[in-house]
Design a protein around this motif. Structure first.
Motif: not given
Length: 156
Positions: A22-27
């Motif tokens: 997905s485009g959302e990164g896990d920071s």
């Protein structure tokens, strides 16, 4: 036909794995260094890029084999016991040296191995007579003699 089905399943799984990014990164930071931090997303992406295909191939293979063939816990227990009998007190240390974190990981590998044996042997019908004939053809007889001499130069 079987190979084609496995290939299609494997290909579809690889595309699915690629699409799951997905485009959302896990920071969330999983490692902190003076040079910079490693996020969970960075770590996952690197693992996927390096090992994703082989891990996915293994998972698909296990699923296909589990669906088509049966290996009982009794068979696995028997194989584990055979190894324990051979190794005795060395069993745990040998597992660790071979890279198994525990006996459960070893059992998992044994199950996969037994499933693969089932798959290979599926279309093989070998009678005891054929097996004995093959053994007799492959059996070799070795005749060895020792010649003792008093000097090394003479032996050479």
């Amino acid at each position: 036909m079987k190979k084609a089905a496995i290939a299609v399943t494997l290909t579809a799984s690889i595309f699915t794995l690629t699409a799951c990014n997905s485009g959302e990164g896990d920071s969330e930071v999983v490692a902190e260094t003076n040079a910079g931090n490693i996020t969970k997303d960075d770590f996952y992406q690197e693992l996927k890029d390096r090992y994703g295909e082989s891990v996915l191939r293994e998972l698909v293979t296990v699923e296909v084999l589990n669906d088509k063939y049966d290996v009982s816990d009794k068979q696995i227990d028997k194989e584990v016991q055979n190894v324990k009998d051979q190794l005795g007190d060395q069993f745990q240390s040998v597992l660790q040296r071979q890279g198994f974190k525990d006996e459960q990981a070893f059992r998992k590998m044994l199950k996969l191995s037994l499933l693969q044996e089932e798959a290979v042997a599926e279309d093989m019908d070998i009678s005891k007579k054929e097996l004995k004939e093959k053994y007799e053809r492959m059996k070799t007889e070795v005749k060895a003699k020792h010649i003792l001499v008093d000097k090394k130069e003479k032996a050479k």
